[in-house]
Enzyme design. Sequence first.
Site, PDB file in Angstrom:
ATOM      1  N   TYR A  43     -17.822   2.418  -9.354  1.00 30.95           N
ATOM      2  CA  TYR A  43     -16.547   3.001  -8.910  1.00 30.95           C
ATOM      3  C   TYR A  43     -16.681   4.490  -8.609  1.00 30.95           C
ATOM      4  O   TYR A  43     -15.714   5.231  -8.761  1.00 30.95           O
ATOM      5  CB  TYR A  43     -15.483   2.758  -9.975  1.00 30.95           C
ATOM      6  CG  TYR A  43     -14.988   1.325 -10.035  1.00 30.95           C
ATOM      7  CD1 TYR A  43     -14.325   0.750  -8.943  1.00 30.95           C
ATOM      8  CD2 TYR A  43     -15.164   0.542 -11.167  1.00 30.95           C
ATOM      9  CE1 TYR A  43     -13.859  -0.563  -8.989  1.00 30.95           C
ATOM     10  CE2 TYR A  43     -14.702  -0.778 -11.216  1.00 30.95           C
ATOM     11  CZ  TYR A  43     -14.049  -1.312 -10.130  1.00 30.95           C
ATOM     12  OH  TYR A  43     -13.583  -2.608 -10.178  1.00 30.95           O
ATOM     13  N   HIS A 109     -12.833  -8.031  -8.596  1.00 31.69           N
ATOM     14  CA  HIS A 109     -13.380  -6.977  -7.736  1.00 31.69           C
ATOM     15  C   HIS A 109     -14.177  -7.652  -6.633  1.00 31.69           C
ATOM     16  O   HIS A 109     -14.790  -8.689  -6.867  1.00 31.69           O
ATOM     17  CB  HIS A 109     -14.324  -6.071  -8.533  1.00 31.69           C
ATOM     18  CG  HIS A 109     -15.166  -5.188  -7.661  1.00 31.69           C
ATOM     19  ND1 HIS A 109     -14.685  -4.010  -7.135  1.00 31.69           N
ATOM     20  CD2 HIS A 109     -16.423  -5.330  -7.172  1.00 31.69           C
ATOM     21  CE1 HIS A 109     -15.626  -3.458  -6.376  1.00 31.69           C
ATOM     22  NE2 HIS A 109     -16.694  -4.247  -6.383  1.00 31.69           N
TER      23      HIS A 109
HETATM   24  P1  IDP Z   1     -10.057  -2.760  -4.394  1.00 32.98           P
HETATM   25  O1  IDP Z   1     -10.440  -3.288  -5.776  1.00 32.98           O
HETATM   26  O2  IDP Z   1      -9.055  -3.653  -3.722  1.00 32.98           O
HETATM   27  O3  IDP Z   1     -11.247  -2.456  -3.522  1.00 32.98           O
HETATM   28  P2  IDP Z   1      -9.773   0.124  -4.753  1.00 32.98           P
HETATM   29  O4  IDP Z   1      -8.804   0.987  -4.022  1.00 32.98           O
HETATM   30  O5  IDP Z   1     -11.216   0.246  -4.387  1.00 32.98           O
HETATM   31  O6  IDP Z   1      -9.267  -1.388  -4.630  1.00 32.98           O
HETATM   32  O7  IDP Z   1      -9.589   0.435  -6.303  1.00 32.98           O
HETATM   33  C1  IDP Z   1     -10.539  -0.041  -7.237  1.00 32.98           C
HETATM   34  C2  IDP Z   1      -9.808  -0.566  -8.444  1.00 32.98           C
HETATM   35  O8  IDP Z   1      -9.166   0.520  -9.099  1.00 32.98           O
HETATM   36  C3  IDP Z   1      -8.674  -1.552  -8.153  1.00 32.98           C
HETATM   37  O9  IDP Z   1      -9.136  -2.880  -7.967  1.00 32.98           O
HETATM   38  C4  IDP Z   1      -7.833  -1.420  -9.408  1.00 32.98           C
HETATM   39  O10 IDP Z   1      -8.428  -2.130 -10.504  1.00 32.98           O
HETATM   40  C5  IDP Z   1      -7.960   0.074  -9.684  1.00 32.98           C
HETATM   41  N1  IDP Z   1      -6.855   0.830  -9.081  1.00 32.98           N
HETATM   42  C6  IDP Z   1      -6.717   1.224  -7.801  1.00 32.98           C
HETATM   43  N2  IDP Z   1      -5.582   1.912  -7.604  1.00 32.98           N
HETATM   44  C7  IDP Z   1      -4.986   1.961  -8.816  1.00 32.98           C
HETATM   45  C8  IDP Z   1      -3.753   2.541  -9.289  1.00 32.98           C
HETATM   46  O11 IDP Z   1      -2.991   3.151  -8.558  1.00 32.98           O
HETATM   47  N3  IDP Z   1      -3.478   2.373 -10.623  1.00 32.98           N
HETATM   48  C9  IDP Z   1      -4.318   1.723 -11.478  1.00 32.98           C
HETATM   49  N4  IDP Z   1      -5.470   1.165 -11.076  1.00 32.98           N
HETATM   50  C10 IDP Z   1      -5.793   1.280  -9.760  1.00 32.98           C
HETATM   51 MG    MG Z   2     -12.668  -0.973  -3.639  1.00 31.69          MG
END
Ligand code: IDP
Ligand code: MG
Length: 143
Positions: A43, A109
């Site tokens: 991440y 994920h």
């Molecule tokens: P994705 O998993 O759909 O690729 P990303 O934007 O890459 O989404 O974010 C990674 C992970 O971070 C998300 O799957 C979620 O678990 C967490 N996440 C993203 N945005 C938020 C938020 O606003 N609050 C809490 N957790 C978040």
């Molecule tokens: Mg992502």
Amino acid sequence: MVKPDGVQRGLIGEIISRFEAKGLKLAAAKLEHLPEERVVEQYREHLEKPFFPGLKAYIMGGPCFLMVWEGKEVVAVVRMMIGATNPAEAAPGSIRGDFGLDIGRNVVHASDSPTSAMREIAIHFEPAGLIDYSKIDESVLYE
Ligand code: IDP
Ligand code: MG
């Protein structure tokens, strides 16, 4: 990857079933507690985000089930099948749409591009752990 909430809720089999039924091919799978350095590496684009500490605690809160799947357009297909990041907005029929409610507990994920898939696979798997095999008579299964 099935995240700790998905593992605790007994959704590993359901999630594998969906990808298998779609016609994707499993190349590797394992249940693991992820160490902090691999969570940070996976991440790394989110390190500075306000939700990162909570994300790290969530992912390290229990074992994850990691998988490598192969197939035509596999990254785009899997992203479609998992649904939008926020489960409250994810389409019904998608994994997050069917099984999630909170953005911070979104069950799965998946890599968002072939480049990130290669990067993320290398974080979690040895090359020898990726199993190369053919299904019987692939011409019946695939175009
Ligand atoms: P994705 O998993 O759909 O690729 P990303 O934007 O890459 O989404 O974010 C990674 C992970 O971070 C998300 O799957 C979620 O678990 C967490 N996440 C993203 N945005 C938020 C938020 O606003 N609050 C809490 N957790 C978040
Ligand atoms: Mg992502």
